[in-house]
Write a protein that holds these residues in place. Structure first.
Motif, PDB file in Angstrom:
ATOM      1  N   SER A  94       0.858  -1.173   0.000  1.00 35.48           N
ATOM      2  CA  SER A  94       0.000   0.000   0.000  1.00 35.48           C
ATOM      3  C   SER A  94       0.901   1.230   0.000  1.00 35.48           C
ATOM      4  N   VAL A  95       0.283   2.394  -0.137  1.00 34.84           N
ATOM      5  CA  VAL A  95       1.064   3.627  -0.053  1.00 34.84           C
ATOM      6  C   VAL A  95       1.722   3.723   1.325  1.00 34.84           C
ATOM      7  N   GLY A  96       1.008   3.246   2.358  1.00 33.19           N
ATOM      8  CA  GLY A  96       1.530   3.314   3.722  1.00 33.19           C
ATOM      9  C   GLY A  96       2.794   2.496   3.916  1.00 33.19           C
ATOM     10  N   THR A  97       2.797   1.258   3.417  1.00 29.55           N
ATOM     11  CA  THR A  97       3.981   0.411   3.582  1.00 29.55           C
ATOM     12  C   THR A  97       5.141   0.927   2.750  1.00 29.55           C
ATOM     13  N   THR A  98       4.840   1.456   1.571  1.00 33.48           N
ATOM     14  CA  THR A  98       5.896   2.046   0.748  1.00 33.48           C
ATOM     15  C   THR A  98       6.480   3.274   1.437  1.00 33.48           C
ATOM     16  N   PHE A  99       5.609   4.096   1.999  1.00 28.55           N
ATOM     17  CA  PHE A  99       6.051   5.292   2.721  1.00 28.55           C
ATOM     18  C   PHE A  99       6.954   4.922   3.892  1.00 28.55           C
ATOM     19  N   ALA A 100       6.587   3.855   4.616  1.00 27.35           N
ATOM     20  CA  ALA A 100       7.390   3.423   5.763  1.00 27.35           C
ATOM     21  C   ALA A 100       8.803   3.029   5.321  1.00 27.35           C
ATOM     22  N   ARG A 101       8.911   2.363   4.174  1.00 31.05           N
ATOM     23  CA  ARG A 101      10.235   1.991   3.671  1.00 31.05           C
ATOM     24  C   ARG A 101      11.043   3.234   3.308  1.00 31.05           C
ATOM     25  N   ILE A 102      10.371   4.198   2.731  1.00 30.28           N
ATOM     26  CA  ILE A 102      11.056   5.410   2.272  1.00 30.28           C
ATOM     27  C   ILE A 102      11.646   6.183   3.449  1.00 30.28           C
ATOM     28  N   VAL A 103      10.852   6.411   4.486  1.00 26.95           N
ATOM     29  CA  VAL A 103      11.326   7.231   5.602  1.00 26.95           C
ATOM     30  C   VAL A 103      12.381   6.511   6.440  1.00 26.95           C
ATOM     31  N   SER A 104      12.453   5.184   6.320  1.00 32.19           N
ATOM     32  CA  SER A 104      13.463   4.439   7.075  1.00 32.19           C
ATOM     33  C   SER A 104      14.716   4.148   6.250  1.00 32.19           C
ATOM     34  N   ALA A 105      14.714   4.565   4.987  1.00 33.88           N
ATOM     35  CA  ALA A 105      15.854   4.311   4.104  1.00 33.88           C
ATOM     36  C   ALA A 105      17.052   5.180   4.489  1.00 33.88           C
ATOM     37  N   ARG A 106      18.230   4.707   4.144  1.00 35.81           N
ATOM     38  CA  ARG A 106      19.453   5.435   4.424  1.00 35.81           C
ATOM     39  C   ARG A 106      19.922   6.174   3.161  1.00 35.81           C
ATOM     40  N   LYS A 107      20.084   7.469   3.281  1.00 36.79           N
ATOM     41  CA  LYS A 107      20.621   8.287   2.189  1.00 36.79           C
ATOM     42  C   LYS A 107      19.881   8.037   0.873  1.00 36.79           C
ATOM     43  N   LEU A 108      18.568   8.134   0.938  1.00 36.07           N
ATOM     44  CA  LEU A 108      17.740   7.989  -0.258  1.00 36.07           C
ATOM     45  C   LEU A 108      17.792   9.280  -1.066  1.00 36.07           C
TER      46      LEU A 108
END
Length: 254
Positions: free
Chosen positions: A189-203
């Motif tokens: 979902s947009v929510g799970t994708t968003f969670a990955r994005i904000v926890s990514a390193r140096k995106l």
């Protein structure tokens, strides 16, 4: 995440008032706001604008780009705010649908050829009034390595309005390597994708803006030229991943 939510609410609230202001002020606001939204998510933005300086102030143009993530819209708006073409279901989403309508998202019904011609004509009308329209010609999101063919339908809007096409390439990296985490994967979902994005390193996201493509009469040729610029010479194309058959935006197989 809290910083992103707070800033997005403030940006949208203040953004409503910009609808009453002039085009230059309104676009400046959304360019700055989009960059701050990306920053609040920890996403670094790089813009490689290859257009001639004079063409950057052009009124009325069709923006086309490869489609990887819901972040694509924010990244593109950081360069050139536009009215985006999106599938009709987006406008029916609770909360977000109201915001989409408020900011002039152009609805498209996938697979309905009877509604395609009026939808393209509506986009052409917006372009003819000196506004900018943005579309993702692949018609669905891809993970960034593989890609879809550019469908030519909405290129007809540029032909009919006599405005140029501006190709944009979106590239995402994490710690300097290609990043697939920004896209919809499987049943995300947009929510799970968003969670990955904000926890990514140096995106990071790089928006490469190519020079204008003149509106030749053949929409298929326009689509092929832009596809070659955006995808055909993209080194990330060799990083092969399966496409994700989900769509946030629209185009047509016509």
């Amino acid at each position: 995440m809290s910083a992103f939510i707070l800033f997005t609410v403030i940006a949208l609230t203040l953004g409503v008032s910009t609808l009453l202001l002039g085009r230059r002020v309104r676009h400046s606001y959304w360019r700055v706001s989009s960059r701050l939204v990306l920053a609040s998510m920890g996403v670094r933005l790089t813009i490689d604008d290859q257009r001639a300086p004079g063409s950057r102030r052009l009124r009325g143009a069709l923006l086309v780009a490869n489609h990887i993530s819901f972040l694509d819209i924010v990244a593109m708006a950081a360069v050139a705010p536009a009215r985006f073409v999106a599938k009709r279901e987006v406008l029916q989403m609770a909360g977000f649908g109201y915001v989409a309508k408020l900011f002039g998202v152009l609805p498209h019904v996938r697979g309905d050829l009877g509604r395609l011609v009026p939808a393209v004509a509506r986009a052409a009308g917006v372009l003819d009034r000196g506004r900018t329209v943005a579309v993702f010609p692949e018609g669905t999101t891809w993970c960034g390595g593989s890609s879809g063919r550019f469908r030519p339908a909405y290129f007809q809007a540029a032909v009919d309005a006599g405005v140029p096409v501006v190709p944009m390439r979106l590239t995402y990296t994490e710690v300097g390597r290609p990043a697939a985490l920004v896209g919809f994967i499987g049943d995300d979902s947009v929510g799970t994708t968003f969670a990955r994005i904000v926890s990514a390193r140096k995106l990071a996201v790089t928006v490469t803006v190519f020079d204008l493509v003149l509106p030749v009469p053949d929409r298929r040729l326009l689509a092929e030229v832009c596809e070659e610029q955006i995808i055909g010479i993209d080194p990330m194309r060799q990083w092969t991943l399966a496409p994700v058959e989900r769509s946030d935006s629209a185009s047509s197989r016509v």
